[in-house]
Design an enzyme around this catalytic site. Structure first.
Site, short mmCIF file in Angstrom:
data_model
loop_
_atom_site.label_atom_id
_atom_site.label_comp_id
_atom_site.label_asym_id
_atom_site.label_seq_id
_atom_site.Cartn_x
_atom_site.Cartn_y
_atom_site.Cartn_z
N ASP A 106 1.32 2.76 3.84
CA ASP A 106 0.38 3.74 3.29
C ASP A 106 1.14 5.02 2.94
OD1 ASP A 106 -1.91 4.95 2.38
OD2 ASP A 106 -2.83 5.22 4.35
N GLY B 174 -2.15 12.25 5.03
CA GLY B 174 -1.08 11.40 4.56
C GLY B 174 0.25 11.64 5.23
N ASN C 201 -4.27 6.26 -7.26
CA ASN C 201 -4.80 7.63 -7.11
C ASN C 201 -3.85 8.64 -7.74
OD1 ASN C 201 -2.90 7.25 -5.06
ND2 ASN C 201 -3.89 8.74 -3.71
N HIS D 122 0.85 -1.21 0.00
CA HIS D 122 0.00 0.00 0.00
C HIS D 122 0.87 1.25 0.00
CE1 HIS D 122 -4.13 1.70 1.30
NE2 HIS D 122 -3.42 2.65 0.73
N HIS E 55 3.58 14.35 0.46
CA HIS E 55 3.03 15.66 0.10
C HIS E 55 4.16 16.70 0.15
CE1 HIS E 55 -1.14 14.38 0.12
NE2 HIS E 55 -0.97 13.83 1.30
N ASN F 47 -5.74 9.61 6.91
CA ASN F 47 -7.08 9.03 6.79
C ASN F 47 -6.96 7.53 6.53
OD1 ASN F 47 -9.87 9.08 6.76
ND2 ASN F 47 -9.99 9.34 4.55
N HIS G 228 1.65 5.16 -2.32
CA HIS G 228 1.24 6.11 -3.36
C HIS G 228 2.49 6.79 -3.91
CE1 HIS G 228 -1.79 5.81 -0.11
NE2 HIS G 228 -2.62 5.64 -1.12
N LEU G 229 2.75 6.59 -5.19
CA LEU G 229 3.94 7.19 -5.80
C LEU G 229 3.62 8.40 -6.66
CD1 LEU G 229 6.34 4.22 -6.56
CD2 LEU G 229 5.81 5.38 -4.43
N ASP H 65 -8.66 2.94 -3.95
CA ASP H 65 -7.78 3.56 -2.97
C ASP H 65 -8.56 4.45 -2.02
OD1 ASP H 65 -5.16 3.90 -1.88
OD2 ASP H 65 -5.18 5.90 -2.71
#
Length: 395
Positions: A279, A298, A91, A57, A283, A254, A59-60, A149
């Protein structure tokens, strides 16, 4: 070329103890107490050797949000944290919701030759929850795990239809369970978990519940497992290490971080939680420096995966071996990832050497510097993927 890791304490599902590991042609060829000849010899005295971490899990951000993260920086952060296999969430902008985009991301991620990428396409078009993607075509081309996602699958009919299709192919839906109508109550997560348990029970299909965070959810997971329903789940290491009573934007995530009582229940019920994930959600500094209500959800996590795991072990006096199982053998088993997740002859040489007596080196290879951690136990010394050194902390 032959590589030998010698004099190391090995922790894995199949091999535990002091052994020498011979690597050749990308594979673990021999696990022995003898010392075979090799071209490269790594003395791992005083270190621990574990299988490469499998993080399902992350996010790239690429395509569309390269200012937050790119495939290259995310994969570099992964090997720095001891992660050798990485589940990449959809996402992005555009979403990874068709074969062309999925193949493009997979090809480009593989070209960096760092951690192994596993692309997880979205279940519905544009992650909007309205219309199913052509999941049969994606399955035919090797994609078997699907997720919208951060967007929950609200429509029970769409969830039912997709589960019916995926049951035939042993596919898995990874669902972010959240009902925003019940935000700020204990029901926000568990209501959808309960629905998915019922749908899995009825269809026999596999549902994986993302980043669980509430006591109610734990109770539902325990029920599902007691009834042999095809439900698995994950927890992030952030939810096991952090709370956010001070409303720190760096800790805004979240689902929200738990209170102390709920965190205690998560820890006490780790045996019912199948895997641990990062996860990873990078950012920019400008985004996370906003007021709490306006800051995005995040926490960046790939760079600190093993140190976070080691810190959980020390904080709660949990055997590191049990935690290693939840980030290596267990995800490989759940997601049918062949010949990884274990130190075993014939398996791919995805291996990490760690030092539990040192602390995290403080380096962040990710573009996302949004980590609330000041200090963590444990340091990754060497990350080997497919028999090749991808991160060397000795330098």
């Amino acid at each position: 070329m032959k590589m030998l890791i010698k004099n190391s304490k090995v922790i894995s599902h199949s091999t535990n103890g002091y052994f020498n590991i011979l690597i050749e042609d990308h594979l673990i060829r021999k696990i022995t107490t003898n010392i075979p000849e090799a071209d490269i010899v790594i003395d791992a005295s005083n270190l621990i050797t574990i299988p490469g971490i499998i993080d399902m899990h992350a996010h790239l951000r690429e395509p569309g949000y390269e200012y937050k993260e790119t495939l290259k920086t995310g994969l570099m952060a992964a090997v720095h944290g001891g992660v050798t296999t990485l589940g990449i969430m959809p996402n992005t902008n555009p979403s990874i919701d068709n074969l062309k985009i999925a193949n493009n991301i997979k090809t480009r991620a593989q070209a960096y030759n760092l951690a192994r990428p596993i692309i997880i396409p979205s279940l519905t078009k544009n992650r909007a929850g309205k219309e199913l993607n052509n999941i049969k075509l994606l399955i035919k081309n090797g994609y078997k795990f699907f997720s919208d996602d951060g967007n929950p699958i609200y429509d029970a009919k769409i969830m039912f239809e997709s589960l019916t299709i995926l049951k035939k192919f042993n596919g898995i839906i990874i669902n972010h369970c959240e009902d925003t109508r019940f935000k700020n109550t204990d029901l926000f997560e568990s209501l959808m978990v309960a629905r998915d348990v019922e749908l899995s029970k009825y269809t026999g299909a596999r549902v994986h519940i993302a980043h669980i965070s509430t006591s109610n959810t734990i109770d539902l997971i325990k029920y599902a497992k007691s009834e042999n329903i095809n439900i698995t789940c994950e927890v992030t290491f952030h939810h096991l290490l952090l709370t956010n009573r001070e409303k720190d934007p760096l800790k805004k995530i979240n689902p929200p971080l738990p209170d102390i009582q709920t965190q205690k229940k998560l820890i006490e019920n780790l045996e019912h939680i199948d895997i641990i994930v990062s996860d990873h959600a990078p950012h920019s500094f400008e985004e996370k420096n906003l007021e709490y209500e306006n800051a995005p959800n995040g926490i960046s996590g790939l760079d600190v995966f093993f140190p976070a795991l080691c810190s959980i072990s020390k904080k709660y006096n949990i055997d590191l071996e049990k935690l290693i199982e939840k980030v290596t053998y267990q995800p490989a088993k759940i997601f049918n990832l062949n010949n990884i997740g274990d130190i075993k002859e014939g398996y791919y040489a995805d291996i990490v050497l760690v030092d539990t007596n040192k602390t995290w080196d403080g380096k962040i290879f990710s573009k996302g510097k949004n980590l609330p951690y000041k200090q963590l136990h444990g340091k990754v010394i060497l990350t080997i993927v497919n028999g090749e050194i991808k991160y060397d902390g000795r330098k």
